[in-house]
Write an enzyme that holds these catalytic residues in place. Structure first.
Site, PDB file in Angstrom:
ATOM      1  N   HIS A  32     -55.443   5.093  10.130  1.00  0.00           N
ATOM      2  CA  HIS A  32     -56.243   5.877  11.071  1.00  0.00           C
ATOM      3  C   HIS A  32     -56.154   7.338  10.626  1.00  0.00           C
ATOM      4  CE1 HIS A  32     -57.078   7.923  14.932  1.00  0.00           C
ATOM      5  NE2 HIS A  32     -57.544   6.779  15.394  1.00  0.00           N
TER       6      HIS A  32
ATOM      7  N   ASP B  15     -47.241   4.871  12.264  1.00  0.00           N
ATOM      8  CA  ASP B  15     -48.218   5.035  13.340  1.00  0.00           C
ATOM      9  C   ASP B  15     -48.231   3.709  14.107  1.00  0.00           C
ATOM     10  OD1 ASP B  15     -50.395   5.120  14.988  1.00  0.00           O
ATOM     11  OD2 ASP B  15     -51.868   5.499  13.411  1.00  0.00           O
TER      12      ASP B  15
ATOM     13  N   GLN C  12     -51.056   1.135  17.843  1.00  0.00           N
ATOM     14  CA  GLN C  12     -51.550  -0.204  18.176  1.00  0.00           C
ATOM     15  C   GLN C  12     -50.408  -1.216  18.282  1.00  0.00           C
ATOM     16  OE1 GLN C  12     -54.734  -0.857  18.894  1.00  0.00           O
ATOM     17  NE2 GLN C  12     -55.538   1.139  18.291  1.00  0.00           N
TER      18      GLN C  12
ATOM     19  N   LYS D 127     -52.715   3.639  25.529  1.00  0.00           N
ATOM     20  CA  LYS D 127     -53.094   2.343  24.957  1.00  0.00           C
ATOM     21  C   LYS D 127     -52.200   1.218  25.457  1.00  0.00           C
ATOM     22  CE  LYS D 127     -54.648   4.300  20.520  1.00  0.00           C
ATOM     23  NZ  LYS D 127     -56.094   4.470  20.666  1.00  0.00           N
TER      24      LYS D 127
ATOM     25  N   CYS E  22     -62.341   6.138  13.402  1.00  0.00           N
ATOM     26  CA  CYS E  22     -61.424   7.159  12.860  1.00  0.00           C
ATOM     27  C   CYS E  22     -60.701   6.630  11.633  1.00  0.00           C
ATOM     28  CB  CYS E  22     -60.433   7.630  13.921  1.00  0.00           C
ATOM     29  SG  CYS E  22     -61.216   8.355  15.359  1.00  0.00           S
TER      30      CYS E  22
END
Lengths: 151, 405
Positions: B117, B194, B197, B220, B360
């Protein structure tokens, strides 16, 4: 308002078979634009004969609305002067309610009588997030006309 | 089948029947989260760490309790390793600038991946320009996985940091963070994950994950916007300079200089997202009441059903693995002859909310050879009916545009 009103056959036809597709060998004006939010791209080449548009070529990629609008636009501006094109652009923007106007005297009994195929895009007005798709090509067109001549 | 259909009633937004398949962008909030924030704001709100009065003490206790809750949720042994940020993006920027500017220079290499991302790519580009370090990328294989052979080859003594996603927001793949980290540590590189998710959709234990920094967002994972987390191994956090200066993060200040407060407060300049921390606490309680193993299993089962039924839609291409191993509940797709934005509009008319665009991740879009995709992403409140609505909408889009006919 149904999807069939948004995606009229004439729009899908221009999307599948875009008119005046490609580049000109020696355009008088060229401009390119991109919608950074969705990534749609359009490049416009214009050639003039005197004060009239003699040739136009469009290239790019994107959704059916952005690409069909540019394709219809390319047909509508051939043979027109810069002033006539600016007037056409204003009427298109009005039809899209971009400047607050919506009624440009379209006649439901005679579809296409005022703006030709472009009238098929009036359904986009009901989908506000898609209006920027329909207007991308027109913004690039005005940029091309206001740019420095290439030749 | 892991039946969580009873949960849908906990989410007020879903009561109008929308088939919400965009949790990868942001998730909906259960009543318990909304009520926790409302109740806290009505009864216990004040600024934290400042006042000697009872309300401020109560607010500080709630804020620090949220930190403890996050630590236990991600298996951190020390809640001091949990830093509250504005979100995963801020957390990743804190590492890139706070750690990167201190430890990178000419001759050093930053290793990211082709599937990142922008949030784990652009900050490193900015830091590379400022420090003179170079950027390198682990490529994707043709079956949509990180090329771990190429990763091994790219690892060298000049690689100082490896920045990698825990779960791709486009492909759904979950790279093997443990082995990626172990290999990076052999050459002395730091590993930044990251996990925006990953943490919402999978059990995560930072103690065994292997990474040095892990970033994720509350919004999220059923919590509010405006708060996220940077977890860092304490020795890695100690290598990091504060990214922002201001109140709360200092030990002493003169007109010319300042010394830093202890970790984690050193990295939390200004008034933090206090009400949001309470909301995140409630969101974690909600997720734990389901159980993260079950959340992952549920997402994966729905993904399996969706991949199966999507396979029958004429002209549909899945941009990602069609197998379930090491994969979360994100499905990107393209439909021949129909642009992703048109797909999203048509699906919206069918009551199905999906994301369309480049997500993104523009370098990944170029690698996939597409300008945009439509993406469906699943979460605890989704059901088989949502999958069927998606499949029905895609068929309608194909019919409307004359795909395969």
């Amino acid at each position: 308002m149904s999807l069939e009103d948004l995606y009229r056959e004439v729009i899908l036809d221009h999307y599948r078979s875009p008119r005046n597709k490609g580049h000109l060998d020696s355009p008088d004006f060229r401009a390119e634009g991109v919608n950074p939010l969705c990534g749609d791209e359009i490049t416009i080449d214009l050639a003039f004969d005197g004060d009239q548009v003699s040739q136009v070529a469009i290239s790019g990629q994107g959704c059916s609305i952005s690409q069909s609008s540019a394709s219809m636009m390319s047909e509508a501006i051939k043979g027109k002067t810069k002033g006539e094109i600016e007037d056409l652009t204003k009427r298109f923007r009005d039809m899209m309610s971009l400047d607050g106007e919506a009624d440009i005297g379209l006649d439901p009994d005679r579809p296409g009588a005022v703006l030709g195929d472009l009238e098929s895009l009036q359904g986009v007005r009901k989908y506000p997030v898609r209006i920027k798709c329909a207007s991308l090509g027109w913004n690039v067109l005005l940029e091309a006309l206001d740019g420095e001549p290439l030749t | 089948m892991t039946d969580l259909s009873h949960l849908k009633a906990d989410f007020p937004v879903l009561s109008n029947g929308v088939h919400f398949l965009d949790s990868g962008a942001s998730s909906q909030k259960p009543i318990s989260v909304l009520e926790a924030m409302d109740d806290f704001a009505r009864t216990s709100y004040a600024n934290v760490h400042r006042g000697a009065y009872k309300l401020s003490v109560a607010a500080t206790d709630a804020y620090e309790a949220a930190r403890e809750r996050v630590a236990s949720f991600i298996g951190a042994s020390d809640s001091g390793e949990v830093i509250f940020t504005r979100g995963a993006t801020t957390a990743l920027n804190m590492v890139a600038f706070g750690w990167g500017l201190e430890h990178l220079g000419p001759g050093d290499r930053i290793l990211t991946t082709e599937i990142e991302h922008h949030a784990n790519l652009v900050p490193w580009q900015m830091v590379a320009k400022r420090t003179g370090a170079t950027l390198d990328h682990v490529p994707m294989t043709d079956d949509f996985r990180l090329d771990l052979g190429a990763y091994d080859e790219k690892l060298g003594p000049d690689v100082r940091v490896v920045a990698v996603t825990g779960m791709s927001n486009v492909l759904g793949v979950m790279p093997p963070i443990r082995s990626i980290s172990d290999r990076a540590h052999e050459i002395g590189a730091r590993v930044v994950v990251d996990a925006a998710q990953l943490v919402p959709h999978s059990p995560v234990a930072v103690a065994t994950l292997g990474a040095d920094f892990v970033a994720f967002s509350s919004h999220k994972m059923l919590g509010p916007t405006g708060i996220g987390v940077l977890w860092g191994r304490m020795e890695a956090l100690e290598e990091m300079e504060p990214f922002e200066g201001g109140g709360e993060m200092i030990s002493d200040v003169t007109l010319q200089d300042a010394t830093w407060a202890a970790i984690p407060h050193r990295f939390e300049a200004g008034t933090p997202p206090i009400i949001e921390a309470v909301g995140l606490h409630a969101a974690i309680d909600y997720l734990d009441s389901i159980g993260m193993e079950k959340v992952l299993e549920h997402d994966r089962e729905l993904t399996g059903i969706a991949l199966d039924r999507l396979g029958d839609v004429p002209g549909l291409n899945i941009q990602g693995p069609t197998t379930l191993e090491d994969r979360g509940g994100v499905i990107s797709m393209t439909l021949d002859g129909v642009h992703a934005h048109d797909l999203a509009t048509i699906l919206d008319e069918e009551g199905v909310a999906v994301r369309s665009g480049h997500h993104c991740a523009k370098p990944l879009m170029r690698r996939l050879g597409v300008a945009a995709t439509a993406r469906a992403s699943f979460y605890v409140y989704n059901t088989e009916e949502d999958v069927d609505a998606l499949v029905g909408g895609l068929r309608r889009a194909g019919d409307l545009f004359g795909v395969g006919g």
